[in-house]
Scaffold this active site. Structure first.
Site, PDB file in Angstrom:
ATOM      1  N   ASP A  86      69.805 -54.969 -14.948  1.00  0.00           N
ATOM      2  CA  ASP A  86      70.146 -56.468 -15.050  1.00  0.00           C
ATOM      3  C   ASP A  86      70.292 -56.823 -13.655  1.00  0.00           C
ATOM      4  OD1 ASP A  86      70.685 -58.749 -16.093  1.00  0.00           O
ATOM      5  OD2 ASP A  86      72.678 -58.209 -16.839  1.00  0.00           O
TER       6      ASP A  86
ATOM      7  N   ASP B  27      66.708 -57.213 -11.759  1.00  0.00           N
ATOM      8  CA  ASP B  27      65.607 -58.261 -11.780  1.00  0.00           C
ATOM      9  C   ASP B  27      66.131 -59.496 -11.111  1.00  0.00           C
ATOM     10  OD1 ASP B  27      67.973 -58.912 -13.217  1.00  0.00           O
ATOM     11  OD2 ASP B  27      66.753 -59.119 -15.090  1.00  0.00           O
ATOM     12  N   GLY B  28      67.354 -59.845 -11.107  1.00  0.00           N
ATOM     13  CA  GLY B  28      67.673 -60.995 -10.199  1.00  0.00           C
ATOM     14  C   GLY B  28      67.598 -60.854  -8.875  1.00  0.00           C
TER      15      GLY B  28
ATOM     16  N   ARG C 188      64.672 -63.417  -6.539  1.00  0.00           N
ATOM     17  CA  ARG C 188      64.908 -64.040  -5.374  1.00  0.00           C
ATOM     18  C   ARG C 188      63.964 -63.488  -4.383  1.00  0.00           C
ATOM     19  NH1 ARG C 188      70.295 -63.196  -7.564  1.00  0.00           N
ATOM     20  NH2 ARG C 188      70.414 -61.590  -6.475  1.00  0.00           N
TER      21      ARG C 188
ATOM     22  N   THR D 111      62.220 -67.654 -13.268  1.00  0.00           N
ATOM     23  CA  THR D 111      61.500 -68.654 -14.246  1.00  0.00           C
ATOM     24  C   THR D 111      62.644 -68.660 -15.330  1.00  0.00           C
ATOM     25  OG1 THR D 111      60.592 -66.409 -14.961  1.00  0.00           O
ATOM     26  CG2 THR D 111      59.217 -67.631 -13.574  1.00  0.00           C
TER      27      THR D 111
ATOM     28  N   ASP E  25      66.332 -62.289 -19.948  1.00  0.00           N
ATOM     29  CA  ASP E  25      67.635 -61.489 -19.270  1.00  0.00           C
ATOM     30  C   ASP E  25      68.776 -61.528 -20.269  1.00  0.00           C
ATOM     31  OD1 ASP E  25      69.063 -60.056 -17.240  1.00  0.00           O
ATOM     32  OD2 ASP E  25      69.990 -61.745 -16.945  1.00  0.00           O
TER      33      ASP E  25
ATOM     34  N   ASP F 193      70.784 -58.876 -22.743  1.00  0.00           N
ATOM     35  CA  ASP F 193      71.890 -58.633 -22.733  1.00  0.00           C
ATOM     36  C   ASP F 193      72.728 -58.586 -24.038  1.00  0.00           C
ATOM     37  OD1 ASP F 193      71.883 -58.059 -20.016  1.00  0.00           O
ATOM     38  OD2 ASP F 193      72.439 -60.082 -19.378  1.00  0.00           O
TER      39      ASP F 193
END
Length: 298
Positions: A82, A85-86, A90, A96, A103, A107
């Protein structure tokens, strides 16, 4: 000469007005634009990581009833991705709205599935776990809807104005705070899951019964012989089950004790988020009714 249009030198780049005809682009430019390949949002790196999280989460659910070690490993990796992916979004400039929703939904679903299992493992606390599931879904749905309805076009649900809520602003805009809260929140529930297999204090059914010394009434434990669960009692599944019932509860208790305050803080944030989103929507309703001349006071 006056009245005669000067001829444009050959090879000179046409001006913007020359490139358009009756407000339309030059045919050659339209051809260039149409031949540009469209981006496939579904294959962006962050979204691929999101799909892998779903696969790992489903695998952890498969092992959840009988294989606590395997389940915990798969579930933990899914949660750790999790954060990755952030970073990928970046790094590759691939943030998107689809990825953000994917995401958030992942969660909510993974945590809810774990809480459903805890409800069955600790029936006396089932109402509490059901309340946590409801609060989590209601808070995030209300917040997402309020952002879409009241925020500016394309505004992310993580973009919280400090004047609206300092707590939520800190939570969503400080990556360290966000990671710590999410990670320890999941760790607490993972610790409870492990304790359901290892702690007779929380799971009295792990204690030996009079009917079968050394056995217990916990589903999937020696009270239910492996021969009734597996075709071959000496299989890898049966061996893993035997190891599961010899788990030490020390470290799960430590993890639960350390992560509990943060988990409790996360639930408080959910309540704050739910209240603030509700008030935001109510403010929008008041403005809309005023614009319509309501209430009609005669």
């Amino acid at each position: 000469m006056n009245g005669v249009r000067a001829r444009k030198p050959r090879g000179q780049t046409p001006s913007g007005s020359d490139r358009k005809l009756n407000g339309h682009a030059n045919p050659s430019e339209r051809h260039t634009q149409s031949t540009e390949p469209a981006e496939n949002i579904f294959l962006f790196y962050p979204n691929i990581i999101g799909y892998s999280r779903i696969v790992l989460a489903i695998a952890s659910l498969y092992y959840m009833p009988l294989h606590p070690r395997t389940c915990s490993l798969l579930y933990s990796v899914s949660c750790l991705l999790d954060a990755l992916d952030g970073v990928a979004a970046r790094r590759f400039n691939q943030s998107t709205r689809f990825g953000a929703v994917l995401d958030m939904v992942t969660d909510r679903c993974t945590t809810s599935c774990l809480l459903v299992f805890l409800s069955s493992a600790f029936p006396r606390w089932a109402l509490l776990f059901q309340g946590l599931i409801s609060l989590d879904f209601a808070s995030h749905y209300m917040h997402m809807y309020a952002t879409l309805a009241m925020g500016s076009s394309g505004q992310s649900h993580k973009k919280i104005d400090q004047s609206r809520s300092r707590l939520l602003h800190l939570y969503y805009n400080n990556r360290t705070v966000l990671f710590v809260f999410c990670a320890l929140n999941e760790l607490f529930f993972i610790a409870l899951y492990l304790l359901s297999f290892s702690s007779p204090i929380l799971s009295p059914s792990l204690l030996p019964t009079n009917d079968s010394p050394g056995a217990s009434s916990q589903p999937g434990t020696p009270a239910h012989p492996s021969s009734t669960l597996f075709a071959t009692p000496g299989s890898a599944w049966a061996m893993e089950l035997a190891r599961a019932n010899k788990m030490d509860s020390f470290w799960p208790w430590v993890i639960a004790g350390v992560s509990f305050p943060v988990m409790a803080g996360k639930q408080i944030l959910n309540v704050v988020q739910l209240v603030k989103a509700s008030k935001w929507l109510a403010e929008g309703d008041i403005e809309a009714r005023r614009a319509q001349g309501l209430p009609d006071r005669k």
